[in-house]
Design a protein around this motif. Structure first.
Motif, mmCIF file in Angstrom:
data_model
loop_
_atom_site.group_PDB
_atom_site.id
_atom_site.type_symbol
_atom_site.label_atom_id
_atom_site.label_comp_id
_atom_site.label_asym_id
_atom_site.label_seq_id
_atom_site.Cartn_x
_atom_site.Cartn_y
_atom_site.Cartn_z
ATOM 1 N N PHE A 71 -64.454 -29.654 22.841
ATOM 2 C CA PHE A 71 -63.462 -28.919 22.063
ATOM 3 C C PHE A 71 -63.333 -29.548 20.677
ATOM 4 O O PHE A 71 -63.572 -30.738 20.489
ATOM 5 N N GLN A 72 -62.916 -28.742 19.732
ATOM 6 C CA GLN A 72 -62.556 -29.231 18.408
ATOM 7 C C GLN A 72 -61.061 -29.032 18.189
ATOM 8 O O GLN A 72 -60.506 -27.985 18.557
ATOM 9 N N LEU A 73 -60.427 -30.056 17.583
ATOM 10 C CA LEU A 73 -59.025 -29.979 17.183
ATOM 11 C C LEU A 73 -59.022 -30.035 15.656
ATOM 12 O O LEU A 73 -59.672 -30.892 15.057
ATOM 13 N N THR B 288 -48.781 -43.119 15.679
ATOM 14 C CA THR B 288 -49.763 -42.046 15.767
ATOM 15 C C THR B 288 -49.673 -41.470 17.177
ATOM 16 O O THR B 288 -49.256 -42.165 18.118
ATOM 17 N N PHE B 289 -50.057 -40.220 17.308
ATOM 18 C CA PHE B 289 -49.920 -39.545 18.603
ATOM 19 C C PHE B 289 -51.288 -39.198 19.174
ATOM 20 O O PHE B 289 -52.282 -39.132 18.461
ATOM 21 N N ALA B 290 -51.288 -38.999 20.501
ATOM 22 C CA ALA B 290 -52.525 -38.676 21.208
ATOM 23 C C ALA B 290 -52.247 -37.595 22.240
ATOM 24 O O ALA B 290 -51.199 -37.596 22.897
ATOM 25 N N SER C 133 -63.735 -33.754 20.947
ATOM 26 C CA SER C 133 -63.607 -34.509 22.194
ATOM 27 C C SER C 133 -64.214 -33.699 23.334
ATOM 28 O O SER C 133 -64.155 -32.468 23.332
ATOM 29 N N THR C 134 -64.795 -34.409 24.284
ATOM 30 C CA THR C 134 -65.408 -33.780 25.458
ATOM 31 C C THR C 134 -64.640 -34.191 26.699
ATOM 32 O O THR C 134 -64.318 -35.374 26.886
ATOM 33 N N PHE D 225 -57.860 -36.940 22.162
ATOM 34 C CA PHE D 225 -57.588 -36.708 20.752
ATOM 35 C C PHE D 225 -56.509 -37.707 20.339
ATOM 36 O O PHE D 225 -55.336 -37.559 20.714
ATOM 37 N N SER D 226 -56.882 -38.729 19.580
ATOM 38 C CA SER D 226 -55.971 -39.824 19.242
ATOM 39 C C SER D 226 -55.847 -39.978 17.733
ATOM 40 O O SER D 226 -56.690 -39.503 16.965
#
Length: 537
Positions: free
Chosen positions: A390-392, A337-339, A409-410, A419-420
């Motif tokens: 922010f929203q991803l 998984t990426f972050a 995430s803030t 973001f993970s």
């Protein structure tokens, strides 16, 4: 130390009777038969570079008149266990199994005759009359059953050759015959493990893939059950499969050849390890049968990110001879998984730094991409801005936001986000809450994550591109499956917030200004009223 690669399943190919010899290879005995008489044992169908030994378990007896009969060779183990066969003319399968097992484990000190490999690929040795137990060792891909070869006399003239009370009529012209045996073999069980087709498999191979938290990954285990003799007992054949903490077994998903596990096959899960076990009855009924085990696992919120793989390891344990077992080679799959702004390769090992794909700063802020191993960062930030939310998210084919993909995430005090647990793909990033006294940035940023994999399933490289031009790329070098270096090209996307125009607070100067302005307007209006009235008069 090379693992023993043999499984003993008894092959009784010869019976010790007087007609055993092969006439085409008969050797005439001139004079009276004696203990010096020899004939050849030849073993065929054995791979090159094997080691083949013959151990005598039944011997011929002689007197001054010549050959008289056969007697068992006395065999006693190092711990004083008697293994001598009871009937010289008919050793049982169980007796031969016990002898072969004792030889393999070093419990029986007995000198064997080594067979030599000929140009034609056969293994041959000249030995005396009797029963010989043949064992093949030092093979990498094949398991050979022990073989029982009889080298016997045959009477070619005179009275009929008979056995009575363990003795033989010695009148006549004897020959001793050579013996040819054909090795019966069974392949060493090899475990093949893959990510099942359709379960987020990368085009490169089925041993490594990228996933996101919540995904279900399907696995496929393929092997062949070894073929054992009925003389064997307490057989072991099982598969042990262990997941990293970032993956969780779906306990009810185990299947064999596409159906629920049959009687004789069980799957038990303890913590992160599953054991698929086969009963002895099932093993014996399904010798040399190929099987496929499938099951599912779910990616959980403990999944590690970027080059720190979430692995799945499995191996076979099987009986390699009576009373002993061995483990097969370990096979692995890798799941990533990426972050964004995450640890590049975990907390330990090579390149334990925090990446910096997106950084939040104010209008005076800046980012210099420079690896700081002491502080475990890959950038130096000035005027970082925290508390920006922010929203991803991802979009469907129609451009609508996929609600279940939304992550929030803030930014922290250093301007980093978290973001993970992302798989490779296209994402969008947008500010939903600005820090106090700052203007909200409504720009939608496109985020692309791409990954490539090595043949063994390990992650070769991945890149993060922001808005099509800010691209950060990371490429790993492996030695023996372990990362020794990660090369990085970092190009951080800097997202700035500007301050709002200064506004006075309620009840302070703002009220005064409004009051003064109102008074001015009222006074002006009054003055204009009276001036107009005076003029009218």
């Amino acid at each position: 130390m090379k693992r023993m690669k043999k499984l003993f399943a008894i092959l009784m190919t010869m019976a010790m009777v007087m007609g055993l010899s092969i006439t085409g290879f008969a050797v005439s005995i001139t004079g009276t038969p004696s203990a010096n008489d020899e004939a050849a044992i030849t073993v065929k169908n054995v791979e090159e570079n094997a080691t083949v030994y013959a151990y005598q378990i039944v011997d011929a007896t002689y007197n001054s008149n010549g050959f008289t009969g056969y007697v068992p060779v006395r065999l006693v183990t190092n711990d004083e266990v008697e293994l001598t066969v009871k009937n010289a003319l008919a050793p049982s399968a169980a007796e031969v199994t016990d002898i072969a097992n004792a030889i393999a484990t070093g419990k029986l000190s007995i000198t064997g005759e080594k067979l030599t490999s000929n140009d034609d690929g056969n293994y041959t040795a000249n030995v005396g009359a009797g029963y010989w137990l043949i064992i093949v060792n030092n093979t990498d891909t094949t398991i050979y059953n022990p073989m029982l070869a009889g080298v016997a006399y045959e009477n070619k003239e005179g009275t009929e050759n008979t056995l009575e009370g363990g003795t033989i009529d010695v009148d006549g012209n004897f020959v001793i015959g050579d013996t040819i045996v054909y090795a019966k073999s069974s392949n060493v069980p090899i475990l093949k493990k893959e990510i099942a087709e359709g379960s987020y498999v990368n085009p490169e191979n089925a041993h490594g893939n990228d996933v996101e938290i919540g995904d279900t990954v399907s696995f496929k285990l393929e092997t062949t059950i070894p073929d054992y003799s009925d003389a064997y007992n307490n057989l072991t054949f099982k598969i042990t499969d262990t997941l990293d903490n970032g993956l969780t077994f779906n306990n009810d998903s185990f299947k064999l050849n596409g159906t629920n596990l049959p009687s004789g096959v069980t799957a038990s899960v303890t913590n992160q390890t599953a054991t698929i076990s086969f009963t002895e009855e099932y093993i014996k009924k399904n010798g040399n049968v190929s099987i496929t085990i499938t099951y599912d696992a779910t990616v959980n919120d403990k999944a590690t990110v970027n080059f720190d793989a979430n692995t799945n390891e499995a191996y076979i344990t099987y009986t390699n001879n009576q009373g002993t077992t061995t483990d097969g080679d370990l096979v692995k799959t890798y799941h990533y998984t990426f972050a964004l702004d995450g640890m590049l390769n975990g907390e330990n090992g090579i390149n334990t730094i925090k990446t910096s794909e997106i950084i939040k700063v104010d209008e005076k802020g800046n980012v210099v991409n420079k690896v700081d191993t002491e502080n475990k960062t890959s950038a130096t930030v000035t005027n970082a801005l925290g508390d920006a939310t922010f929203q991803l998210y991802q979009k469907d084919e129609d451009g609508d936001v996929i609600e279940e993909s939304i992550m929030t995430s803030t930014s922290d005090a250093s301007g980093y986000f978290d973001f993970s647990g992302l798989e490779a793909g296209i994402y969008y990033l947008k500010e939903t809450k600005a820090p106090a006294d700052y203007q909200l940035d409504s720009t939608e940023h496109r985020v692309a994550i791409e990954a490539t994999y090595n043949d063994d399933g390990t992650l070769n490289s991945y890149s993060v591109t922001i808005d099509g031009n800010r691209k950060s790329t990371y490429t790993a070098t492996y030695v023996g499956g372990t990362i020794t270096k990660i090369d990085s090209t970092v190009n951080t996307a800097i997202i700035k917030n500007t301050t709002l125009t200064a506004l006075p607070s309620t009840g302070g100067m703002g009220t005064t200004l409004f009051t003064i302005a109102g008074c001015v307007i009222m006074i002006s209006a009054a003055g204009l009223f009276f001036a107009t009235r005076k003029k009218a008069n």
